[in-house]
Write a protein that holds these residues in place. Structure first.
Motif, PDB file in Angstrom:
ATOM      1  N   VAL A 173       0.882  -1.177   0.000  1.00 42.85           N
ATOM      2  CA  VAL A 173       0.000   0.000   0.000  1.00 42.85           C
ATOM      3  C   VAL A 173       0.910   1.214   0.000  1.00 42.85           C
ATOM      4  O   VAL A 173       1.634   1.456   0.968  1.00 42.85           O
ATOM      5  N   ASP A 174       0.870   1.981  -1.079  1.00 45.44           N
ATOM      6  CA  ASP A 174       1.847   3.043  -1.295  1.00 45.44           C
ATOM      7  C   ASP A 174       1.235   4.423  -1.082  1.00 45.44           C
ATOM      8  O   ASP A 174       0.433   4.891  -1.884  1.00 45.44           O
ATOM      9  N   PHE A 175       1.612   5.053   0.043  1.00 52.10           N
ATOM     10  CA  PHE A 175       1.288   6.460   0.291  1.00 52.10           C
ATOM     11  C   PHE A 175       2.563   7.252  -0.033  1.00 52.10           C
ATOM     12  O   PHE A 175       3.506   7.266   0.764  1.00 52.10           O
ATOM     13  N   SER A 176       2.605   7.886  -1.174  1.00 53.67           N
ATOM     14  CA  SER A 176       3.851   8.551  -1.584  1.00 53.67           C
ATOM     15  C   SER A 176       3.554   9.846  -2.315  1.00 53.67           C
ATOM     16  O   SER A 176       2.649   9.915  -3.152  1.00 53.67           O
ATOM     17  N   SER A 177       4.349  10.869  -2.021  1.00 55.92           N
ATOM     18  CA  SER A 177       4.213  12.151  -2.723  1.00 55.92           C
ATOM     19  C   SER A 177       4.829  12.094  -4.115  1.00 55.92           C
ATOM     20  O   SER A 177       4.619  12.997  -4.915  1.00 55.92           O
ATOM     21  N   THR A 178       5.602  11.049  -4.393  1.00 53.62           N
ATOM     22  CA  THR A 178       6.267  10.943  -5.697  1.00 53.62           C
ATOM     23  C   THR A 178       5.651   9.862  -6.576  1.00 53.62           C
ATOM     24  O   THR A 178       6.254   9.439  -7.561  1.00 53.62           O
ATOM     25  N   ARG A 179       4.469   9.424  -6.249  1.00 52.69           N
ATOM     26  CA  ARG A 179       3.656   8.594  -7.120  1.00 52.69           C
ATOM     27  C   ARG A 179       4.396   7.367  -7.664  1.00 52.69           C
ATOM     28  O   ARG A 179       4.631   7.241  -8.865  1.00 52.69           O
ATOM     29  N   CYS A 180       4.800   6.489  -6.779  1.00 50.86           N
ATOM     30  CA  CYS A 180       5.355   5.168  -7.133  1.00 50.86           C
ATOM     31  C   CYS A 180       6.751   5.202  -7.737  1.00 50.86           C
ATOM     32  O   CYS A 180       7.196   4.190  -8.290  1.00 50.86           O
ATOM     33  N   MET A 181       7.449   6.304  -7.633  1.00 48.46           N
ATOM     34  CA  MET A 181       8.791   6.335  -8.215  1.00 48.46           C
ATOM     35  C   MET A 181       9.759   5.404  -7.495  1.00 48.46           C
ATOM     36  O   MET A 181      10.816   5.068  -8.016  1.00 48.46           O
ATOM     37  N   GLU A 277       0.118 -13.815   2.684  1.00 49.34           N
ATOM     38  CA  GLU A 277       0.218 -12.448   2.154  1.00 49.34           C
ATOM     39  C   GLU A 277       0.841 -11.514   3.181  1.00 49.34           C
ATOM     40  O   GLU A 277       0.394 -11.424   4.322  1.00 49.34           O
ATOM     41  N   ALA A 278       1.884 -10.818   2.771  1.00 53.38           N
ATOM     42  CA  ALA A 278       2.494  -9.780   3.596  1.00 53.38           C
ATOM     43  C   ALA A 278       1.877  -8.437   3.238  1.00 53.38           C
ATOM     44  O   ALA A 278       1.765  -8.097   2.053  1.00 53.38           O
ATOM     45  N   LEU A 279       1.449  -7.692   4.247  1.00 57.27           N
ATOM     46  CA  LEU A 279       0.883  -6.364   4.023  1.00 57.27           C
ATOM     47  C   LEU A 279       1.939  -5.318   4.373  1.00 57.27           C
ATOM     48  O   LEU A 279       2.386  -5.239   5.513  1.00 57.27           O
ATOM     49  N   VAL A 280       2.332  -4.539   3.393  1.00 59.96           N
ATOM     50  CA  VAL A 280       3.350  -3.507   3.562  1.00 59.96           C
ATOM     51  C   VAL A 280       2.689  -2.138   3.425  1.00 59.96           C
ATOM     52  O   VAL A 280       2.057  -1.836   2.402  1.00 59.96           O
ATOM     53  N   ILE A 281       2.810  -1.292   4.443  1.00 52.88           N
ATOM     54  CA  ILE A 281       2.309   0.083   4.382  1.00 52.88           C
ATOM     55  C   ILE A 281       3.525   0.986   4.202  1.00 52.88           C
ATOM     56  O   ILE A 281       4.369   1.089   5.096  1.00 52.88           O
ATOM     57  N   ASN A 282       3.610   1.634   3.068  1.00 55.12           N
ATOM     58  CA  ASN A 282       4.781   2.438   2.713  1.00 55.12           C
ATOM     59  C   ASN A 282       4.391   3.915   2.678  1.00 55.12           C
ATOM     60  O   ASN A 282       3.661   4.350   1.791  1.00 55.12           O
ATOM     61  N   CYS A 283       4.867   4.684   3.665  1.00 59.33           N
ATOM     62  CA  CYS A 283       4.493   6.105   3.797  1.00 59.33           C
ATOM     63  C   CYS A 283       5.717   6.975   3.508  1.00 59.33           C
ATOM     64  O   CYS A 283       6.639   7.039   4.329  1.00 59.33           O
ATOM     65  N   GLN A 284       5.718   7.622   2.370  1.00 62.46           N
ATOM     66  CA  GLN A 284       6.860   8.417   1.921  1.00 62.46           C
ATOM     67  C   GLN A 284       6.450   9.876   1.751  1.00 62.46           C
ATOM     68  O   GLN A 284       5.786  10.250   0.781  1.00 62.46           O
ATOM     69  N   MET A 285       6.801  10.707   2.728  1.00 56.99           N
ATOM     70  CA  MET A 285       6.636  12.171   2.633  1.00 56.99           C
ATOM     71  C   MET A 285       5.185  12.630   2.483  1.00 56.99           C
ATOM     72  O   MET A 285       4.922  13.643   1.833  1.00 56.99           O
ATOM     73  N   VAL A 286       4.235  11.899   3.081  1.00 54.23           N
ATOM     74  CA  VAL A 286       2.838  12.322   2.943  1.00 54.23           C
ATOM     75  C   VAL A 286       2.105  12.490   4.272  1.00 54.23           C
ATOM     76  O   VAL A 286       1.112  13.232   4.333  1.00 54.23           O
ATOM     77  N   LEU A 287       2.550  11.823   5.319  1.00 53.56           N
ATOM     78  CA  LEU A 287       1.764  11.861   6.554  1.00 53.56           C
ATOM     79  C   LEU A 287       1.720  13.247   7.187  1.00 53.56           C
ATOM     80  O   LEU A 287       0.795  13.548   7.951  1.00 53.56           O
ATOM     81  N   HIS A 288       2.705  14.109   6.861  1.00 52.28           N
ATOM     82  CA  HIS A 288       2.658  15.463   7.427  1.00 52.28           C
ATOM     83  C   HIS A 288       1.534  16.297   6.827  1.00 52.28           C
ATOM     84  O   HIS A 288       1.229  17.390   7.326  1.00 52.28           O
ATOM     85  N   PHE A 289       0.902  15.810   5.753  1.00 54.06           N
ATOM     86  CA  PHE A 289      -0.249  16.514   5.183  1.00 54.06           C
ATOM     87  C   PHE A 289      -1.535  16.250   5.982  1.00 54.06           C
ATOM     88  O   PHE A 289      -2.513  16.984   5.837  1.00 54.06           O
ATOM     89  N   ILE A 290      -1.553  15.187   6.790  1.00 54.17           N
ATOM     90  CA  ILE A 290      -2.732  14.902   7.612  1.00 54.17           C
ATOM     91  C   ILE A 290      -2.838  15.969   8.703  1.00 54.17           C
ATOM     92  O   ILE A 290      -1.841  16.328   9.330  1.00 54.17           O
ATOM     93  N   PRO A 291      -4.027  16.505   8.964  1.00 55.17           N
ATOM     94  CA  PRO A 291      -4.179  17.540  10.006  1.00 55.17           C
ATOM     95  C   PRO A 291      -3.646  17.061  11.358  1.00 55.17           C
ATOM     96  O   PRO A 291      -3.826  15.904  11.748  1.00 55.17           O
ATOM     97  N   ASP A 292      -2.986  17.967  12.069  1.00 56.08           N
ATOM     98  CA  ASP A 292      -2.432  17.645  13.378  1.00 56.08           C
ATOM     99  C   ASP A 292      -3.222  18.359  14.473  1.00 56.08           C
ATOM    100  O   ASP A 292      -4.221  19.026  14.199  1.00 56.08           O
ATOM    101  N   GLU A 293      -2.759  18.234  15.723  1.00 55.45           N
ATOM    102  CA  GLU A 293      -3.494  18.794  16.865  1.00 55.45           C
ATOM    103  C   GLU A 293      -3.599  20.313  16.830  1.00 55.45           C
ATOM    104  O   GLU A 293      -4.524  20.876  17.416  1.00 55.45           O
TER     105      GLU A 293
END
Length: 474
Positions: A173-181, A277-293
Motif C-alpha cells: 500500500v503506497d502512500f507517496s508524494s512521488t507517485r510510485c517512483m 500475504e504480507a501487508l506492507v504500508i509504505n508512507c513516503q513524505m505524505v503523513l505530514h499533510f494529515i491535520p495535526d493537533e
C-alpha cells in the motif's frame, strides 16, 4: 536510480523575478522613508547580506505584519527587496521566497493596501508554480536529482525485503508524494534477492490534494501499465490499482476500503499469514499533510471519523485523538507486516508565525544550498526544482487553517505517535546502511547518513534532512 528515466524533462515555467511584482522600488522610497538611521545605500545594505541578518529581518517583518504595522512592514520589505534578489546566491533566493510569502500573508490580513496590489501581481507567479503537471518520465527525473527522496526509497526497500521474505504474496500500500517512483527499484530488488518472486499487489493512494509535485490522475493509467510491464520483464507477477483519496480527511475512505477488503478475507476464516500475504504500508513524505493537533482535535461528532473508529483508539491521549493518531490506529488494525515511515525531519506545526518562520528558514536553506551542487545557475531545471520549495514556503508562512497543509513534525514526535498506536520499532540492518551509503556516493560530498537509535537519517553538511523508520505491530 529510478528505472523510468528517458530524456531530460522539458523546461518548466520560469519563476518571475521579484522586480516584476507591483512592489516598485522607487515607488516605495517615495511613499515611505526607512526609519531614522536605517541604511539606504547599496554599500550599507551589504552588511545585511548574511543569513542571520536576513532571518532577523524576516522575523521583524513577520512581527510587524502580525501587529498590523504597515509602516514598519513596508520599511523592512524595502530592505529585503534590495538585499535578496531572486537570482542571487542560495541565502538570497531563500530570503526572497520568504519575502514573497510574507507579502501574500500581509495582503490577506490587510496590513496595507499597497501589499494587496503586490499580492495580486503575485498570483501570476503562483500559477507558474502550480500549472505544470508531471508526466511519468518528468517525475522520475525530478526524483533522481538529489537523495531527498532516494534516501527514503533505498532505506524502505531494504526494510521491506527483510520483512516479506518467505511470503508468496506481497501487498504494498503506497502512500507517496512521488507517485510510485520507488516501486521500480523495489521490483528489481524483489526479482534479484528473493529466491522465488512472489505476486506483488500494489495499491496506490492517488492523493488528489493540490500539492507539488503535481501528477495528473489520468497519468496513473500510464504509470500502472509501465510498472506491470517492467515487473513482467523481471519475471515478477504484478497487479496494480489506484484509489483516489485525500490527506485532509486522514485518508479515512482509503483505509476503510482496505479494511473492507481484509474483512472479506477474514470472512473466509483466513488470516494474512494463512493465505501467505504480507501487508506492507509504505508512507513516503505524505503523513505530514494529515491535520495535526494544532489544527483540530477529533471528537465523536467530528466527521468523517466514525464512533467505532474512535472507540478503537488507544489511550485518551492528544496524539491519539488527532487525525494523525486515528490514521495510525486504523493502519494498526490492519495488522501489517511492516510499516515504513519516511518524512522530513522538521517542525512546521507551531501556531505562532515567528516560531514557524524561524523553523522553516533554518530547514529550507538546505534545498537552496544543495541545488548549487547539481544544477547550473540560470538553468530551467533549477527554477523548476526551486518552485517546489517556494510553494512549501508560501504554504507554511502565508496560509492558515486547512489551507496550510505543510505541517511537518520532527522524528521524535512521529516515534511517540507510532508507539501510542501500538507499534514497535524495527531496526534497519547493515544491508540497508550499506545501500544508503552506496546511493549517496552518486551525489555531492555534502550528503551523509547516520543512525539515530534504530532509525536512519539523511544529512546535509551534518544537518538532519529526512528520517526513515520501520515499524511492526507490538
Amino acid at each position: 536510480m529510478t528505472q523510468f528515466t528517458e530524456n531530460p524533462p522539458p523546461h518548466l515555467h520560469q519563476i518571475s523575478p521579484f522586480s516584476n511584482l507591483a512592489m516598485n522600488k522607487s515607488q516605495i522610497i517615495h511613499r515611505i522613508r526607512p526609519w531614522p538611521g536605517f541604511p539606504t545605500s547599496s554599500k550599507a545594505l551589504g552588511s545585511f547580506g548574511d543569513a542571520n541578518c536576513m532571518e532577523q529581518l524576516l522575523v521583524h517583518c513577520a512581527d510587524a505584519i502580525e501587529n498590523n504595522d504597515a509602516t514598519l512592514s513596508q520599511q523592512i520589505l524595502w530592505v529585503l527587496n534590495n538585499i535578496a534578489p531572486s537570482d542571487g546566491d542560495s541565502n538570497q533566493r531563500l530570503t526572497c521566497a520568504f519575502l514573497r510569502a510574507l507579502i501574500i500573508r500581509a495582503a490577506k490580513i490587510g496590513t496595507c493596501k499597497m501589499l494587496t496590489a503586490m499580492a495580486s501581481a503575485q498570483s501570476c507567479y503562483n500559477l507558474a508554480l502550480h500549472s505544470h503537471t508531471f508526466s511519468v518520465f518528468e517525475l522520475a527525473n525530478f526524483v533522481d536529482l538529489t537523495p531527498w527522496h532516494r534516501f527514503g526509497f533505498t532505506a524502505a526497500n531494504a526494510a521491506i525485503l527483510d520483512a516479506v521474505e518467505g511470503y508468496s504474496v506481497i501487498h504494498i500500500v503506497d502512500f507517496s508524494s512521488t507517485r510510485c517512483m520507488q516501486i521500480p527499484t523495489l521490483i528489481d530488488a524483489i526479482a534479484t534477492r528473493l529466491e522465488r518472486p512472489p505476486l506483488v499487489k500494489l495499491t496506490v493512494a492517488a492523493i488528489m490534494d493540490d500539492v507539488p509535485p503535481m501528477f495528473d490522475i489520468f497519468s496513473y493509467n500510464e504509470l500502472g501499465l509501465k510498472l506491470v510491464t517492467f515487473a513482467r520483464s523481471r519475471n515478477v507477477p504484478m497487479e496494480f490499482r489506484v484509489i483516489p483519496c485525500s490527506s485532509s480527511d486522514g485518508f479515512t475512505h482509503f483505509v476503510e476500503h482496505l479494511t473492507l477488503q481484509q474483512e472479506q478475507k477474514h470472512h473466509h476464516q483466513l488470516s494474512p499469514a494463512e493465505y501467505g500475504e504480507a501487508l506492507v504500508i509504505n508512507c513516503q513524505m505524505v503523513l505530514h499533510f494529515i491535520p495535526d493537533e494544532t489544527l483540530n482535535i477529533i471528537t465523536n461528532s467530528s466527521p468523517p471519523y466514525t464512533p467505532s473508529l474512535l472507540a478503537a483508539s488507544c489511550l485518551p491521549s492528544p496524539l491519539c485523538s488527532s487525525a494523525r493518531g486515528l490514521f495510525l490506529k486504523s493502519i494498526r488494525s490492519l495488522n501489517p507486516t511492516i510499516v515504513v515511515l519516511v518524512d522530513e525531519d522538521a517542525d512546521f506545526t507551531s501556531k505562532n508565525l515567528v516560531s514557524r518562520l524561524r523553523s522553516a528558514f533554518n530547514y529550507l536553506w538546505i534545498p537552496y544550498d544543495t541545488v548549487d551542487t547539481f544544477l547550473p545557475r540560470g538553468s530551467k531545471q533549477r527554477q523548476w526544482y526551486e518552485a517546489d520549495v517556494c510553494w512549501k514556503i508560501e504554504n507554511v508562512i502565508a496560509h492558515e487553517g486547512f489551507h496550510r497543509v505543510e505541517r511537518q513534525e520532527p522524528k521524535g514526535r512521529w516515534v511517540e505517535r507510532m508507539r501510542e498506536a501500538n507499534f514497535r520499532v524495527v531496526a534497519f540492518g547493515e544491508d540497508a546502511v550499506a545501500e544508503v551509503k552506496s546511493m549517496l556516493n552518486e551525489h555531492a560530498a555534502g550528503w551523509g547518513s547516520k543512525r539515530e537509535e534504530d532509525d536512519l537519517v539523511l544529512t546535509w553538511k551534518g544537518h538532519n534532512v529526512v528520517f526513515a523508520s520501520a515499524w511492526a505491530p507490538a
